[in-house]
Design an enzyme around this catalytic site. Structure first.
Site, PDB file in Angstrom:
ATOM      1  N   ASN B  39       0.838  -1.191   0.000  1.00  0.00           N
ATOM      2  CA  ASN B  39       0.000   0.000   0.000  1.00  0.00           C
ATOM      3  C   ASN B  39       0.885   1.257   0.000  1.00  0.00           C
ATOM      4  O   ASN B  39       1.802   1.371   0.806  1.00  0.00           O
ATOM      5  CB  ASN B  39      -0.897  -0.029   1.249  1.00  0.00           C
ATOM      6  N   HIS B  50      -3.408   0.356  -3.401  1.00  0.00           N
ATOM      7  CA  HIS B  50      -3.487  -0.667  -2.355  1.00  0.00           C
ATOM      8  C   HIS B  50      -2.403  -1.709  -2.665  1.00  0.00           C
ATOM      9  O   HIS B  50      -1.827  -1.711  -3.770  1.00  0.00           O
ATOM     10  CB  HIS B  50      -4.880  -1.300  -2.377  1.00  0.00           C
ATOM     11  N   GLU B  52      -2.430  -4.928  -3.360  1.00  0.00           N
ATOM     12  CA  GLU B  52      -2.660  -5.804  -4.512  1.00  0.00           C
ATOM     13  C   GLU B  52      -2.509  -5.028  -5.816  1.00  0.00           C
ATOM     14  O   GLU B  52      -1.954  -5.533  -6.796  1.00  0.00           O
ATOM     15  CB  GLU B  52      -4.072  -6.402  -4.443  1.00  0.00           C
ATOM     16  N   SER B  77      -7.593  -9.261   3.570  1.00  0.00           N
ATOM     17  CA  SER B  77      -8.737  -9.537   2.700  1.00  0.00           C
ATOM     18  C   SER B  77      -8.923  -8.403   1.689  1.00  0.00           C
ATOM     19  O   SER B  77      -8.997  -7.232   2.071  1.00  0.00           O
ATOM     20  CB  SER B  77      -9.980  -9.677   3.588  1.00  0.00           C
ATOM     21  N   CYS B  79     -10.219  -5.564  -0.664  1.00  0.00           N
ATOM     22  CA  CYS B  79     -11.390  -4.689  -0.734  1.00  0.00           C
ATOM     23  C   CYS B  79     -12.068  -4.815  -2.097  1.00  0.00           C
ATOM     24  O   CYS B  79     -11.578  -5.512  -2.990  1.00  0.00           O
ATOM     25  CB  CYS B  79     -10.962  -3.234  -0.507  1.00  0.00           C
ATOM     26  N   CYS B  82      -9.685  -3.935  -5.142  1.00  0.00           N
ATOM     27  CA  CYS B  82      -8.671  -4.965  -5.437  1.00  0.00           C
ATOM     28  C   CYS B  82      -9.332  -6.255  -5.915  1.00  0.00           C
ATOM     29  O   CYS B  82      -8.818  -6.927  -6.818  1.00  0.00           O
ATOM     30  CB  CYS B  82      -7.822  -5.210  -4.203  1.00  0.00           C
ATOM     31  N   ASP B 142      -8.262   4.909   4.083  1.00  0.00           N
ATOM     32  CA  ASP B 142      -7.861   3.897   3.097  1.00  0.00           C
ATOM     33  C   ASP B 142      -9.014   3.016   2.650  1.00  0.00           C
ATOM     34  O   ASP B 142      -8.996   2.478   1.544  1.00  0.00           O
ATOM     35  CB  ASP B 142      -6.738   3.027   3.674  1.00  0.00           C
TER      36      ASP B 142
END
Lengths: 145, 145
Positions: B39, B50, B52, B77, B79, B82, B142
């Site tokens: 991130n 982010h 990912e 996990s 979002c 992503c 975020d």
């Protein structure tokens, strides 16, 4: 033609002139453009810089209080990545240039309570129709196919 | 501990050292890391980077034939943004460090046919728990809250 959709189209045309995918977007807060961008897959070699994502990046860090008063304009129906960003940041209203050449995750956005307006604008349709015809391999790469 | 999740954790820790949000990710193709990231909201001032997304950007342009043989590892996990990118590019398998501090769009991914494994890794949980406690305003920014 709405001035903001015109600004998104101008971004898309800029992308086309640069040899890229002609999709543009602007993020508008209380009647003022706070972020603008276009697809930069070719220009930046980045798979995450779709037009909408580029507009979010251009706007920089914004509080939720700003996002919830924004409208995002995009020349093409937003894919699941861009729709996910719109949903994450709680943008309440999306104006889409057209969804005839590509149908994004509009139903998912509507289900999340986002207002989605589709203009079926002839310029947006023409930009994508010509592009997909000219560079199909680039287009399919851009939508993960 | 899987080497790839360890690499994602190393990315998260790098982000923490830089003053950022401690979430990391690696994109793995046929047993080799082809993209890594963390991130960069604070570091780059970007709401789209982010962990990912940063890993996707680092991997650069890849054909669908590569994406469909990839596994993405992420310490948290994913979002809806992503998850949307994972869905767009047809990544078939996601390994998640933990979903106790934040539950992303895992059900949506599973509905799209993506295999989602959740490790509930103590290091990942500790990283996020401490971070959310230390910098709640950054964390809520975020996730668009």
């Amino acid at each position: 033609m709405d001035n903001f959709m015109q600004a998104a189209i101008d971004e898309a045309k800029k992308g086309l002139e640069e040899g890229g995918v002609p999709i543009g977007s602007v993020l508008v807060h209380q009647g003022k453009i706070i972020g603008r961008g276009h697809n930069r897959r070719v220009q930046s070699g980045s798979p995450i810089l779709h037009g909408e994502m580029d507009a979010f990046a251009d706007a920089g860090r914004q509080p939720a209080s700003v996002y919830k008063e924004c409208v995002i304009y995009t020349t093409l129906s937003p894919c699941c990545m861009c729709s996910g960003a719109i949903e994450l940041y709680g943008i309440p209203h999306v104006v889409v240039g057209e969804n005839q050449t590509f149908m994004g995750a509009e139903e998912r956005l509507r289900a999340a309570g986002v207002k989605v307006e589709v203009l079926q604008d002839p310029t947006c349709i023409e930009l994508m129709t010509t592009f997909i015809n000219d560079k199909p391999e680039l287009w399919f790469e851009d939508i993960g196919e």
